[in-house]
Design an enzyme around this catalytic site. Structure first.
Site, short mmCIF file in Angstrom:
data_model
loop_
_atom_site.label_atom_id
_atom_site.label_comp_id
_atom_site.label_asym_id
_atom_site.label_seq_id
_atom_site.Cartn_x
_atom_site.Cartn_y
_atom_site.Cartn_z
N LYS A 279 0.91 -1.20 0.06
CA LYS A 279 0.07 0.04 -0.05
C LYS A 279 0.89 1.22 0.01
O LYS A 279 1.96 1.23 0.46
CB LYS A 279 -1.03 0.19 1.27
CG LYS A 279 -1.95 -1.00 1.49
CD LYS A 279 -3.04 -0.85 2.74
CE LYS A 279 -3.98 -1.99 2.53
NZ LYS A 279 -4.87 -1.60 1.86
N ARG A 353 -10.33 -11.22 2.35
CA ARG A 353 -11.14 -12.61 1.48
C ARG A 353 -10.57 -13.94 1.74
O ARG A 353 -11.16 -15.11 1.66
CB ARG A 353 -11.36 -12.37 0.21
CG ARG A 353 -10.46 -12.07 -0.91
CD ARG A 353 -10.93 -11.25 -2.08
NE ARG A 353 -10.84 -9.96 -1.85
CZ ARG A 353 -11.26 -9.01 -2.62
NH1 ARG A 353 -11.54 -9.34 -3.75
NH2 ARG A 353 -11.42 -7.60 -2.31
N1 BES Z 1 -8.10 -3.71 4.55
C1 BES Z 1 -8.16 -3.22 3.20
C2 BES Z 1 -9.50 -2.58 2.95
C3 BES Z 1 -9.67 -1.24 3.67
C4 BES Z 1 -9.41 -0.08 3.20
C5 BES Z 1 -10.18 -1.24 5.04
C6 BES Z 1 -9.61 1.01 3.78
C7 BES Z 1 -10.21 0.17 5.88
C8 BES Z 1 -10.17 1.41 5.01
C9 BES Z 1 -8.27 -4.58 2.27
O1 BES Z 1 -7.51 -5.66 2.82
C10 BES Z 1 -7.81 -4.05 1.12
O2 BES Z 1 -6.65 -3.70 1.03
N2 BES Z 1 -8.57 -3.98 -0.18
C11 BES Z 1 -8.18 -3.74 -1.37
C12 BES Z 1 -8.51 -4.74 -2.39
C13 BES Z 1 -8.21 -4.71 -3.69
C14 BES Z 1 -6.75 -4.85 -3.70
C15 BES Z 1 -8.83 -5.48 -4.59
C16 BES Z 1 -8.88 -2.47 -1.41
O3 BES Z 1 -9.94 -1.98 -1.01
O4 BES Z 1 -8.15 -1.50 -2.17
MN MN Z 2 -5.32 -5.47 1.96
#
Ligand code: BES
Ligand code: MN
Ligand code: ZN
Length: 502
Positions: A279, A353
């Site tokens: 990230k 997931r």
């Molecule tokens: N933990 C994150 C989602 C999240 C984002 C929670 C902001 C709280 C605040 C999750 O694991 C994630 O990174 N999701 C990605 C999925 C994508 C890679 C398909 C996302 O939402 O960008």
């Molecule tokens: Mn994630």
């Protein structure tokens, strides 16, 4: 933990000094007992000067009120008394607590101006709102020594509220459950607020295991046991971390029947760097809260056990840390989940997931639940769709969806249903495996839900709550001033109470 001595209920006002809180509405009248205190004239003058209209939760603060023995009189508005709904009582408690200084002792004369009684349940809700409002996470503020010298060791605030109402004895009974629910919500907040260096998977599992003292049966699976069970989706996420994963099952058997339990399943990523699909740095610290689903499940189990809910419920949480490392999982890797479904990893940041896939499998094969609800801070996309006011709800069962929506409306932990369907399911088909772990740029919350649905057995009523927008960083409310909201504890508790008890 179950009884909060700082809230107490009485039939009449015994205090003769300190802070008195009274209620009015847009008529600017008081109830009979309140009027008997001789405050009406003083109030009318002050209200006129301040142009106070007693709008819902608006307060008028009178210091050293002339002619009264009290040091401070706070008048709180109910707005239009005939429009009050259930959630307003906890919000009222929150607003009252918010008007007080930290640790300030107060007496609330809870009386409606329209002469209607305030029920025991409503009085207890006021207390719950006050407890929820008083919470702040100060543990690491070394300078914040409390008056009692606790030096930031507690996060529970200092609530000292005597609630006076005609239904005080019923309120005392209702309080047993309400204080349990409040404690559960505060526990969830605490788990989410704690940084990941303090709460890794092992430490989080220990916190969950503490529910044993309430009569909850605890089972903790280690990495070795999960390997044996073939939980390679969850383990693939964990393999980049030096801290080993855990899976915790918390079983509360409160019903006399042999009914299969309801299962709550929570995503417990103690920290989500994104892994190799790392990230961006900005805001990454918030990912210490990526175990908000697991925290809600632990908090709900705490509430249910501590109020001895007459229902059979099991909570399953998958605890991992998602880190980039020489041993971390890569995009392109293919893993086989415990259910036998093969998954192509496209993005290692779509890890929640993967954790849920194996946690769901374990929940279903071990406990054979007829109803499964999972909670997860799963997608940023749900924030795009719904912001922070509603969690995303997905369900394969309309009655279950309706029951959750109702519980959301009465508790104020609101949900909004989003669609599932074959067209979305197609988006997670993989070139090399059964499915892939991302579905492309569009409908990100839905494709994540479709992925999870691949791990729900036939005949199981299932709902998925995407709480990425509500578990943390949500707007401050009358009953929450903390970054972590404890979202879901009150919703799940209410869902159980209304659908499985009594
Ligand atoms: N933990 C994150 C989602 C999240 C984002 C929670 C902001 C709280 C605040 C999750 O694991 C994630 O990174 N999701 C990605 C999925 C994508 C890679 C398909 C996302 O939402 O960008
Ligand atoms: Mn994630
Ligand atoms: Zn995540």
């Amino acid at each position: 933990m179950s009884q909060n001595p700082a809230i107490s209920f009485h039939k009449s006002v015994s205090a003769e000094s300190g802070t008195l809180v009274v209620l009015t509405d847009e008529t600017l009248n008081f109830g009979a007992e309140t009027t008997g205190l001789g405050i009406a004239e003083l109030f009318r003058k002050a209200a006129g000067t301040a142009d106070y209209k007693a709008k819902a939760l608006a307060t008028l603060d009178l210091l050293a009120p002339a002619g009264l023995q009290f040091d401070r009189l706070i008048v709180v508005g109910l707005g239009k008394a005939e429009e009050l709904v259930e959630g307003d009582w906890s919000r009222l408690g929150g607003a009252i607590q918010g008007a007080l200084r930290k640790g300030e002792q107060a007496t609330l004369l809870a009386e409606r101006p329209d002469g209607k009684p305030i029920s025991g349940e409503q009085l207890a809700d006021i207390g719950m709102g006050a407890v929820l409002r008083a919470y702040s996470f100060d543990r690491y503020k070394s300078g914040k020594a409390g008056k009692d010298g606790e030096n930031g060791k507690t996060s529970k605030g200092h609530v000292k509220l005597d609630i006076v109402g005609s239904e005080a004895s019923k309120a005392k009974k209702a309080w047993v459950a309400r204080s349990a629910i409040a404690e559960g919500a505060l526990l969830a907040r605490e788990l989410v607020n704690e940084p990941a260096n303090v709460l890794g998977p092992v430490e989080f599992a220990e916190k969950a295991a503490a529910l044993e003292a309430l009569g909850v049966t605890i089972e903790i699976l280690t990495e070795k046991q999960m390997k044996k069970l073939g939980m390679r989706a969850l383990l693939g996420v964990a393999q980049g971390s030096v801290r080993p994963p855990r899976l915790v099952a918390m079983h509360w058997n409160g019903s006399k029947s042999k009914d299969k339990p309801i299962a709550f399943v929570g995503k417990g990523v103690v920290f989500d760097t994104g892994g190799i699909s790392i990230k961006p740095a900005g805001g990454m610290e918030d990912m210490k809260g990526d175990m908000g689903g697991a925290a809600a499940v632990v908090g709900a189990m705490h509430a249910l056990a501590s109020r001895k809910a007459k229902a059979n419920v099991v909570g399953i949480i998958g605890l991992v840390e998602n880190m980039p490392d020489g041993n971390a999982q890569r995009p392109g890797d293919i893993v086989e989940a415990a259910s036998g479904v093969t998954i192509e990893i496209i993005n290692t940041d779509a890890e929640g997931r993967l954790v849920l896939a194996d946690a769901l499998w374990y929940a279903q094969k071990t406990y054979e639940p007829k109803v499964v609800i999972d909670l997860a801070t799963l997608t940023g996309a749900v924030l795009v769709a719904l912001g922070s006011d509603h969690a995303g709800l997905f369900a394969n069962d309309d009655a279950l969806a309706a029951a959750l929506s109702r519980a959301g409306d009465v508790t104020g932990e609101k949900v909004w249903r989003l669609p599932l369907g074959d067209a979305y399911d197609k988006l997670i088909e993989s070139k090399f495996a059964d499915i892939k772990n991302t579905g492309g740029r569009h409908a990100g919350s839905i494709t994540a839900a479709q992925f999870i649905q691949r791990f729900v057995d036939d005949g199981v009523a299932w709902a998925h709550l995407d709480i990425a927008g509500t578990a943390m960083g949500s707007p401050q409310s009358e009953i929450n001033r903390s970054w972590a909201s404890g979202w879901g504890v009150r919703l799940l508790d209410r869902f159980v109470a209304d659908n499985y008890e009594g």
